[in-house]
Design an enzyme around this catalytic site. Sequence first.
Site, PDB file in Angstrom:
ATOM      1  N   THR A 212      28.313  59.348  33.912  1.00  0.00           N
ATOM      2  CA  THR A 212      28.038  59.677  35.123  1.00  0.00           C
ATOM      3  C   THR A 212      27.689  58.179  35.913  1.00  0.00           C
ATOM      4  OG1 THR A 212      26.482  61.558  35.509  1.00  0.00           O
ATOM      5  CG2 THR A 212      25.907  59.770  36.821  1.00  0.00           C
TER       6      THR A 212
ATOM      7  N   ASP B 298      28.871  59.963  41.417  1.00  0.00           N
ATOM      8  CA  ASP B 298      30.280  60.084  41.273  1.00  0.00           C
ATOM      9  C   ASP B 298      30.125  61.644  41.271  1.00  0.00           C
ATOM     10  OD1 ASP B 298      31.070  60.653  38.077  1.00  0.00           O
ATOM     11  OD2 ASP B 298      29.028  60.225  38.557  1.00  0.00           O
TER      12      ASP B 298
ATOM     13  N   ARG C 250      31.888  63.680  38.455  1.00  0.00           N
ATOM     14  CA  ARG C 250      32.470  64.374  37.227  1.00  0.00           C
ATOM     15  C   ARG C 250      31.374  64.782  36.399  1.00  0.00           C
ATOM     16  NH1 ARG C 250      36.718  60.550  33.702  1.00  0.00           N
ATOM     17  NH2 ARG C 250      38.104  61.484  35.320  1.00  0.00           N
TER      18      ARG C 250
ATOM     19  N   LYS D 263      25.610  65.772  42.261  1.00  0.00           N
ATOM     20  CA  LYS D 263      24.669  65.124  41.420  1.00  0.00           C
ATOM     21  C   LYS D 263      23.293  64.592  42.342  1.00  0.00           C
ATOM     22  CE  LYS D 263      27.943  63.757  38.260  1.00  0.00           C
ATOM     23  NZ  LYS D 263      28.522  62.547  37.276  1.00  0.00           N
TER      24      LYS D 263
ATOM     25  N   GLY E 251      22.692  62.416  32.843  1.00  0.00           N
ATOM     26  CA  GLY E 251      22.146  62.902  31.736  1.00  0.00           C
ATOM     27  C   GLY E 251      22.428  64.325  31.698  1.00  0.00           C
TER      28      GLY E 251
ATOM     29  N   SER F 272      26.459  56.044  32.491  1.00  0.00           N
ATOM     30  CA  SER F 272      27.093  55.465  31.853  1.00  0.00           C
ATOM     31  C   SER F 272      27.996  54.355  32.548  1.00  0.00           C
ATOM     32  CB  SER F 272      28.228  56.318  31.127  1.00  0.00           C
ATOM     33  OG  SER F 272      28.842  57.059  31.999  1.00  0.00           O
TER      34      SER F 272
ATOM     35  N   ASP G 177      34.663  53.407  34.201  1.00  0.00           N
ATOM     36  CA  ASP G 177      33.945  54.195  33.204  1.00  0.00           C
ATOM     37  C   ASP G 177      34.585  55.451  32.870  1.00  0.00           C
ATOM     38  OD1 ASP G 177      30.959  56.063  33.099  1.00  0.00           O
ATOM     39  OD2 ASP G 177      31.817  54.898  31.327  1.00  0.00           O
TER      40      ASP G 177
ATOM     41  N   SER H  44      32.860  58.652  34.021  1.00  0.00           N
ATOM     42  CA  SER H  44      32.478  59.099  35.519  1.00  0.00           C
ATOM     43  C   SER H  44      33.686  59.065  36.163  1.00  0.00           C
ATOM     44  CB  SER H  44      31.905  57.799  36.249  1.00  0.00           C
ATOM     45  OG  SER H  44      30.572  57.435  35.647  1.00  0.00           O
TER      46      SER H  44
END
Lengths: 246, 237
Positions: free
Chosen positions: A5, A21, A23, A37, A51, A134, A171, A174
């Site tokens: 994330t 984001d 995903r 999110k 998480g 992340s 990343d 994400s």
Amino acid sequence: TKTGTTIVGLVYKNGVVLGADTRATNGTEVADKDCEKIHFLAPNIYCCGAGTAADTEKTTELISSNLELLRMNTGMKQSRVVTACTLLKRMLFRYQGHIGAALVLGGCDSKGPHVYQIYPHGSTGKLPYTTMGSGSLAAMSVFETGWTENMEEADAVELAKRAILAGVFNDLGSGSNCDTCVIRLDGTVSFDRGAVKPNDVGPFRDAIQRSDRLNMTKGTTATLNSSFVKHNRVTLADVTVTEMEA
Amino acid sequence: MAFSLTQSARQTHDPMDSYVYDGKSAETRNLKPGELSTGTTIMAIPFDGGVVLGADSRVSTGTYVANRTSDKISQLHDRIWACRSGSAADTQALTDYVRHYLGQLAIETGRLPTVKTAAYLMRKLCYENKDNLMAGVIVGGWDPVEGGSVYNIPLGGTCIKMPFAIGGSGSTYIYGLVDSEFTADMGKNEAVTLVKKAISHAMARDGSSGGIIRTVIVSEGSNEREYIPGNNLPYGP
């Protein structure tokens, strides 16, 4: 270990901007390409979650409910952001890190705009800007270059978007779109779902030529017989009410 | 696993049985993966009429700095403060508990709680929950009974009143410096200078310490909160 994330939060001149984001991953597979999110906590408080998706969703729901009950029980017109933070950290500490919820909490109250970072083990930090997940390192590099005190709203939203996109593109955990949420000191909120959609595959998917046999119009399956029985609703006329002797 | 305040029945294994030298400090060895550490440099020096508390501001998860401007000096009461090191979550929870107890005590007794009492409460929590906690705390403050005093409460829950206290992973690098420069009858300004100098030196050598130096000068009449930005440190590259 970080969690798939990128979420961000920052304070600007007239409030806070939250970004995330969209995903959701299950290991290396993308489970949801467009998940939400940024969670509602109170009319003036929102929370981004990184998480374990179930943990962030249910934790924020629970604390949102508790905040509303507190407002009702005490006659408060508006919840304080620090209250939300304390409720969250007390619960997460009790579970000693087993609830994998890493949160960026943001909102405006009578004391001003606030952004908090909350970790799964229950520690919190109050900051003018923060990133988690992340993709947080990619996003933080954008913030550290671009954040200044008392930014204008347009600049602040643009910075948040740039930070999320840094996570989206650099990343693996994400991706997809960027959602933003602006909470202002005057009480207004702008929740922009899909503020930036750099990975929209809709037009590409639509452009694919598929066999016409995949489009099944009404009538493809023949109807042999049909009957309709109306649901038997009990009306008041059908009920006999006998009063009990006092 | 719930956080229990009562004495737990201990069927623990002695960590010294499986001790292998791995270069990690006591502060960081027992952290769970992903847990935030205030791997730190903290110190407190009493002077005539009060106490100086100082700390760096780095909070890390592994090699990433999660918060570079954190406040590790928490207020427990009007004139009692605590420097926190170890697990960020554990020490925040501990200071919340002690703050609550001291607040209640002050209301019930009608007087300022003593630093000794605050240290006792902190020690009780740290010792009785030692299996589930990773917290090194320095309690310092001013009270009408003893004036300025400092209590060091390292990992296991020992509580010792000290003429000065240093703690955290960065403290190992400044034992020599503080031992040679500390004198028993320091004035306020000398104490503040030593705190700033020592923490700068520790930040220069310890990877888990850095950011800014926060200080709190506690005396009968006031608490003075200050900070030095990371580029204005008395010592460092």
